[in-house]
Design a protein around this motif. Structure first.
Motif, PDB file in Angstrom:
ATOM      1  N   SER A  29       3.904  10.813  -4.121  1.00 52.17           N
ATOM      2  CA  SER A  29       5.032  10.353  -3.305  1.00 52.17           C
ATOM      3  C   SER A  29       4.582  10.058  -1.874  1.00 52.17           C
ATOM      4  O   SER A  29       4.967   9.040  -1.289  1.00 52.17           O
ATOM      5  CB  SER A  29       6.146  11.400  -3.277  1.00 52.17           C
ATOM      6  N   LEU A  30       3.762  10.954  -1.322  1.00 53.37           N
ATOM      7  CA  LEU A  30       3.249  10.739   0.026  1.00 53.37           C
ATOM      8  C   LEU A  30       2.391   9.481   0.085  1.00 53.37           C
ATOM      9  O   LEU A  30       2.460   8.719   1.052  1.00 53.37           O
ATOM     10  CB  LEU A  30       2.428  11.947   0.484  1.00 53.37           C
ATOM     11  N   ALA A  31       1.564   9.258  -0.953  1.00 56.88           N
ATOM     12  CA  ALA A  31       0.699   8.073  -0.993  1.00 56.88           C
ATOM     13  C   ALA A  31       1.546   6.797  -0.982  1.00 56.88           C
ATOM     14  O   ALA A  31       1.229   5.841  -0.264  1.00 56.88           O
ATOM     15  CB  ALA A  31      -0.196   8.110  -2.233  1.00 56.88           C
ATOM     16  N   VAL A  32       2.621   6.800  -1.768  1.00 54.11           N
ATOM     17  CA  VAL A  32       3.488   5.615  -1.859  1.00 54.11           C
ATOM     18  C   VAL A  32       4.226   5.394  -0.537  1.00 54.11           C
ATOM     19  O   VAL A  32       4.234   4.280   0.007  1.00 54.11           O
ATOM     20  CB  VAL A  32       4.497   5.764  -3.023  1.00 54.11           C
ATOM     21  N   ILE A  33       4.848   6.452   0.000  1.00 56.10           N
ATOM     22  CA  ILE A  33       5.650   6.329   1.225  1.00 56.10           C
ATOM     23  C   ILE A  33       4.775   5.947   2.414  1.00 56.10           C
ATOM     24  O   ILE A  33       5.062   4.985   3.136  1.00 56.10           O
ATOM     25  CB  ILE A  33       6.396   7.641   1.520  1.00 56.10           C
ATOM     26  N   PHE A  34       3.688   6.697   2.621  1.00 58.18           N
ATOM     27  CA  PHE A  34       2.801   6.423   3.756  1.00 58.18           C
ATOM     28  C   PHE A  34       2.145   5.050   3.613  1.00 58.18           C
ATOM     29  O   PHE A  34       1.985   4.322   4.590  1.00 58.18           O
ATOM     30  CB  PHE A  34       1.730   7.511   3.867  1.00 58.18           C
ATOM     31  N   GLY A  35       1.738   4.699   2.390  1.00 61.69           N
ATOM     32  CA  GLY A  35       1.092   3.410   2.165  1.00 61.69           C
ATOM     33  C   GLY A  35       2.018   2.247   2.488  1.00 61.69           C
ATOM     34  O   GLY A  35       1.625   1.290   3.155  1.00 61.69           O
ATOM     35  N   LEU A  36       3.274   2.325   2.022  1.00 63.28           N
ATOM     36  CA  LEU A  36       4.243   1.261   2.284  1.00 63.28           C
ATOM     37  C   LEU A  36       4.532   1.128   3.777  1.00 63.28           C
ATOM     38  O   LEU A  36       4.565   0.009   4.317  1.00 63.28           O
ATOM     39  CB  LEU A  36       5.546   1.538   1.526  1.00 63.28           C
ATOM     40  N   VAL A  37       4.753   2.269   4.447  1.00 69.90           N
ATOM     41  CA  VAL A  37       5.043   2.234   5.880  1.00 69.90           C
ATOM     42  C   VAL A  37       3.840   1.686   6.648  1.00 69.90           C
ATOM     43  O   VAL A  37       3.984   0.849   7.552  1.00 69.90           O
ATOM     44  CB  VAL A  37       5.418   3.646   6.391  1.00 69.90           C
ATOM     45  N   ASP A  38       2.641   2.136   6.290  1.00 69.56           N
ATOM     46  CA  ASP A  38       1.423   1.687   6.952  1.00 69.56           C
ATOM     47  C   ASP A  38       1.185   0.195   6.729  1.00 69.56           C
ATOM     48  O   ASP A  38       0.685  -0.517   7.604  1.00 69.56           O
ATOM     49  CB  ASP A  38       0.225   2.486   6.426  1.00 69.56           C
ATOM     50  N   GLY A  39       1.558  -0.286   5.538  1.00 70.59           N
ATOM     51  CA  GLY A  39       1.343  -1.690   5.208  1.00 70.59           C
ATOM     52  C   GLY A  39       2.225  -2.646   5.992  1.00 70.59           C
ATOM     53  O   GLY A  39       1.866  -3.815   6.184  1.00 70.59           O
TER      54      GLY A  39
END
Length: 212
Positions: free
Chosen positions: A21-31
């Motif tokens: 979940s952290l990978a998905v959330i942080f990745g999307l926000v970072d992208g």
């Protein structure tokens, strides 16, 4: 150190989320980072002028692919540095404070610009130089040197982007380093983060391919 503040999303408690979940959330926000999105948008606007589908897909595809690979390498460097340090409460607290501070600054900037998303890293002169490099690469004959130029451009852009949002990958890789995982799972989570980090760029790339 168990909290992070994300732009728009606000403050979240890391322990409430699983690593995927952290990978998905942080990745999307970072992208959704304007420091790289404007370069991709400008690159696409130029290649569309050429009306050459093969050239456009090769240039934009090389930029997107190189960006994903380079960001993966940046994050593995963070992870290995944290694994080398091991558990250190002061380091964890510092990373948490940096992430909190970066999130607050991003929210402040979002409010200040009334929702307009802008990149504050780099001045107008450096952005003009980047635009000139893009134009030179796009309108040069298509050779291995041209592809190398796109890869170099991706490296420069992602280095700037890393300065713009380093708190997110730093926080995520710190959380990873504190989880007792196998090497395969460490890099698997970074790949997951990297995929969602590149998702917006991949959607744009796919749209270009469809439009042409």
């Amino acid at each position: 150190e168990d909290e992070a503040t994300l732009p728009i999303v606000g403050k979240i408690k890391l322990s409430d989320y699983s690593l995927p979940s952290l990978a998905v959330i942080f990745g999307l926000v970072d992208g959704c980072n304007p420091c790289a999105m404007w370069v991709l948008a400008y690159l696409i606007s130029l290649v569309m002028i050429l009306k050459n589908r093969r050239r456009a897909l090769l240039l934009v595809g090389s930029f997107v692919f190189a960006s994903g690979v380079l960001y993966f390498l940046f994050m593995t460097a963070w992870l290995n540095a944290f694994l080398l340090i091991g558990y250190s409460r002061p380091v964890t607290i510092v990373i948490g404070l940096v992430a909190l501070g970066a999130g607050i600054l991003n929210i402040r900037e979002f409010i200040k610009t009334k929702g307009a998303i802008v990149c504050e890293v780099g001045d107008e002169e450096s952005k003009k130089k980047t635009m000139t490099r893009i134009e030179k690469v796009v309108f040069s004959p298509l050779t291995l040197g041209t592809i190398a130029g796109i890869v170099a451009l991706a490296f420069v852009v992602n280095s700037i982007e890393f300065l713009c949002s380093f708190a997110l990958p730093a926080t995520f890789t710190r959380v990873l380093s504190l989880s007792n995982l196998s090497t395969f799972r460490y890099y698997g989570y970074i790949l997951l983060y990297d995929f969602f980090f590149m998702l917006v760029a991949l959607i744009i790339f796919g749209s270009v391919a469809f439009a042409m």
